[in-house]
Scaffold this active site. Structure first.
Site, short mmCIF file in Angstrom:
data_model
loop_
_atom_site.label_atom_id
_atom_site.label_comp_id
_atom_site.label_asym_id
_atom_site.label_seq_id
_atom_site.Cartn_x
_atom_site.Cartn_y
_atom_site.Cartn_z
N HIS A 1 0.84 -1.19 0.00
CA HIS A 1 0.00 0.00 0.00
C HIS A 1 0.87 1.24 0.00
O HIS A 1 1.89 1.28 0.66
CB HIS A 1 -0.92 0.03 1.23
CG HIS A 1 -2.08 0.96 1.06
ND1 HIS A 1 -1.97 2.31 1.26
CD2 HIS A 1 -3.37 0.73 0.69
CE1 HIS A 1 -3.15 2.88 1.02
NE2 HIS A 1 -4.01 1.94 0.68
N ASP B 1 -8.10 -4.36 -0.37
CA ASP B 1 -8.67 -4.80 -1.65
C ASP B 1 -8.54 -6.30 -1.86
O ASP B 1 -9.35 -6.89 -2.58
CB ASP B 1 -7.97 -4.06 -2.80
CG ASP B 1 -8.36 -2.61 -2.82
OD1 ASP B 1 -9.55 -2.34 -2.82
OD2 ASP B 1 -7.46 -1.75 -2.81
N1 ACO Z 1 4.08 -7.58 -5.52
C1 ACO Z 1 5.42 -7.81 -5.63
N2 ACO Z 1 6.36 -6.90 -5.34
C2 ACO Z 1 5.93 -5.69 -4.93
C3 ACO Z 1 4.55 -5.38 -4.79
C4 ACO Z 1 3.62 -6.37 -5.10
N3 ACO Z 1 2.31 -6.15 -4.97
N4 ACO Z 1 4.43 -4.11 -4.37
C5 ACO Z 1 5.67 -3.63 -4.25
N5 ACO Z 1 6.58 -4.58 -4.57
C6 ACO Z 1 8.04 -4.47 -4.48
C7 ACO Z 1 8.62 -3.59 -5.56
O1 ACO Z 1 8.97 -4.32 -6.69
C8 ACO Z 1 9.80 -3.00 -4.85
O2 ACO Z 1 10.81 -3.97 -4.79
P1 ACO Z 1 12.38 -3.53 -4.83
O3 ACO Z 1 12.59 -2.71 -3.58
O4 ACO Z 1 13.13 -4.81 -4.85
O5 ACO Z 1 12.54 -2.71 -6.09
C9 ACO Z 1 9.32 -2.78 -3.43
O6 ACO Z 1 8.30 -3.79 -3.23
C10 ACO Z 1 8.71 -1.40 -3.17
O7 ACO Z 1 7.81 -1.12 -4.22
P2 ACO Z 1 7.21 0.32 -4.48
O8 ACO Z 1 6.52 0.36 -5.81
O9 ACO Z 1 8.26 1.34 -4.23
O10 ACO Z 1 6.14 0.43 -3.34
P3 ACO Z 1 5.04 1.52 -3.24
O11 ACO Z 1 4.76 1.71 -1.81
O12 ACO Z 1 5.38 2.72 -4.01
O13 ACO Z 1 3.79 0.86 -3.98
C11 ACO Z 1 1.71 -0.12 -4.37
C12 ACO Z 1 2.60 0.61 -3.37
C13 ACO Z 1 1.54 0.73 -5.65
C14 ACO Z 1 0.33 -0.30 -3.75
C15 ACO Z 1 2.35 -1.47 -4.72
O14 ACO Z 1 2.58 -2.21 -3.53
C16 ACO Z 1 1.54 -2.28 -5.70
O15 ACO Z 1 1.68 -2.09 -6.91
N6 ACO Z 1 0.64 -3.20 -5.21
C17 ACO Z 1 -0.17 -3.99 -6.06
C18 ACO Z 1 -1.40 -3.22 -6.52
C19 ACO Z 1 -2.42 -3.03 -5.41
O16 ACO Z 1 -2.76 -3.91 -4.66
N7 ACO Z 1 -2.93 -1.77 -5.33
C20 ACO Z 1 -3.94 -1.43 -4.37
C21 ACO Z 1 -3.42 -0.69 -3.22
S1 ACO Z 1 -4.71 -0.33 -2.08
C22 ACO Z 1 -5.54 0.97 -2.72
O17 ACO Z 1 -5.01 1.75 -3.47
C23 ACO Z 1 -6.97 1.23 -2.31
#
Ligand code: ACO
Length: 433
Positions: free
Chosen positions: A308, A366
């Site tokens: 998140h 979600d």
């Molecule tokens: N699956 C696998 N790896 C992930 C995921 C995921 N769902 N989310 C983040 N990571 C990894 C990234 O690849 C990154 O790895 P690294 O450090 O080795 O490069 C690390 O975790 C950090 O990722 P960021 O993108 O910087 O994390 P951020 O906090 O910006 O992203 C987000 C948050 C967009 C929600 C992300 O976790 C994601 O894409 N999740 C999946 C989509 C989702 O469920 N969205 C709904 C969120 S709830 C809402 O909006 C109501």
């Protein structure tokens, strides 16, 4: 603590007031910056910009706090319900017994749709996306109730209780009628004897020969889902509602705009994306193992429903909804659902595998809400509609805060122009390329 922040621009020192919120959040008030210096601040996507002062919802993503009007979401989930929490979010205080009864009566009275609105919903193609129908029909409410939608904030605020009840009660009826039309099913009319969630399930699923009677666990799972989505401060759709409201627009026009913003897959579509991911894993003959390995290696899609942007420790809403999800599943007797098996495997891995644990990628709200919708029999293209029903009291509360602001100014961000400099018009016969 300093109550001013000093900025040095081109050798000139300027002091700007520091605003401190009731939970200690600090902001530099730069509202006079442009007039005094010609500079503006640049913050692509507004990630570091406080667009307003608000008394409605407090979030601390670092520690997993969500409060409506100061009340922790955990307490509201345990002791309140969607209707009462909606009243709280919109009015600022929990209702007395009389206020609660009056609000319920207003919701009941306003549940049915005018016949013209029913025909309006019927006039859409059967495969119309329910978010398009919802947005159009909510906007059309302003045409049916012109005395509540005068586009004069003072006048519209004088009728606030009626307008809010119409929006909260009818959004549910519109959603269910849209579902019935698109499936070629006869309408169900709302029943005055049923509670908010039970009535929605009746509107959706009752058959002419058999009334749908949800178990208490199912009604409670829906109730929690809606309550947990009631507000989430200045997200994309809420900011949209406030932006539209700032121009003086009425409540129905403003929340209709909120629906359109929520429709975007980056906002309201995450719970749908969870189900689509599970279906894809299943169709690929995978049990989740290959998908997880690819996600970890950065070679495949991310795990939808994990991680998140705001909640960096855990999502407090996910914790609450998870327990209710398992109770609803047991009461529905759902077993042997291959998508559910995959979901449980993903959850287990994310909670134990170092890749996910070290990055704090726990299941978010979600993840479970998508699974709950599926268990309740809500079709995939209505997941975002369900989110909109839950978010309605928040949008209404935010509209009210804008409309009631005596110092209201129309929202008007600035930009940094990066386009072409002045040039002369080129006649058609000289244009190239
Ligand atoms: N699956 C696998 N790896 C992930 C995921 C995921 N769902 N989310 C983040 N990571 C990894 C990234 O690849 C990154 O790895 P690294 O450090 O080795 O490069 C690390 O975790 C950090 O990722 P960021 O993108 O910087 O994390 P951020 O906090 O910006 O992203 C987000 C948050 C967009 C929600 C992300 O976790 C994601 O894409 N999740 C999946 C989509 C989702 O469920 N969205 C709904 C969120 S709830 C809402 O909006 C109501």
């Amino acid at each position: 603590m300093a109550n001013t922040a000093t900025l040095n621009i081109e050798g000139k020192e300027l002091n700007y007031p520091v605003i401190i919120g009731s939970e200690g959040e600090k902001a530099i008030d730069i509202s006079k910056l442009r007039a005094e210096t010609g500079y503006i601040t640049y913050d692509d996507g507004f990630g570091n910009t406080g667009s307003c002062q608000s008394k409605i919802t407090y979030i601390d993503g670092e520690v997993g706090i969500l409060r409506y009007r100061g009340y922790p979401i955990e307490q509201l989930a345990e002791k309140s319900n969607f209707v009462e929490s909606s009243y709280l979010v919109m009015n600022g205080e929990l209702p007395t017994a009389q206020q609660r009864a009056d609000f319920s009566k207003l919701l009941t009275e306003n549940a049915p749709l005018r016949e013209g609105m029913i025909r309006f919903i019927q006039s859409f193609p059967r495969d119309a996306h329910p978010m398009a129908v919802l947005s159009a029909t909510l906007n059309a409410l302003g045409a049916y109730y012109p005395h509540l939608a005068s586009n004069n904030h003072q006048n519209d605020l004088a009728h606030f209780d009626e307008a809010a009840a119409i929006a909260i009660s009818k959004v549910r009826t519109i959603a269910a009628h849209t579902y019935r039309v698109s499936n070629g099913l006869p309408f169900n009319y709302p029943k005055p004897t049923l509670g908010y969630c039970e009535n929605f399930l009746h509107l959706m699923f009752s058959k002419p020969y058999e009334e749908y009677a949800p178990t208490p666990e199912v009604a409670s799972a829906l109730n929690l889902f809606l309550l947990l989505h009631a507000d989430h401060e200045q997200n994309c759709s809420t900011s949209t509602v406030r932006m539209v409201a700032s121009a003086g627009a009425n409540l129905f026009a403003s929340v209709s705009a909120g629906v359109n913003a929520l429709w975007g897959p980056l906002h309201g579509g995450a719970n749908m994306a969870v189900l689509e991911m599970l279906q894809k894993i299943h169709d690929d003959g995978d049990d989740g193992t290959r998908f997880i390995a690819a996600a970890k290696a950065g070679k495949g899609d991310r795990l939808m429903g994990f991680g998140h942007r705001v909640y960096k420790n855990y999502d407090p809403r996910a914790k609450i909804i998870k327990a209710s999800f398992y109770k609803a599943l047991a009461s529905l007797g759902i077993k042997n659902d291959p998508l559910l098996d995959i979901a449980m495997k993903l959850e287990e891995v994310a909670l134990s595998d170092d890749y996910f644990v070290s990055r704090k990628l726990y299941p978010n709200v979600d993840f479970y809400s998508g699974l709950i919708m599926r268990a309740l029999g809500i079709p995939l293209n209505m997941f975002t509609v369900m989110f909109a029903i839950g978010r309605m009291p928040g949008w209404i509360a935010q509209w009210r805060e804008v409309a009631a602001n005596p110092k209201l100014k129309i929202y008007r961000p600035r930009q940094i122009y990066t386009g072409a400099n002045q040039r002369n018009f080129v006649p058609m016969n000289l244009r190239q390329g």
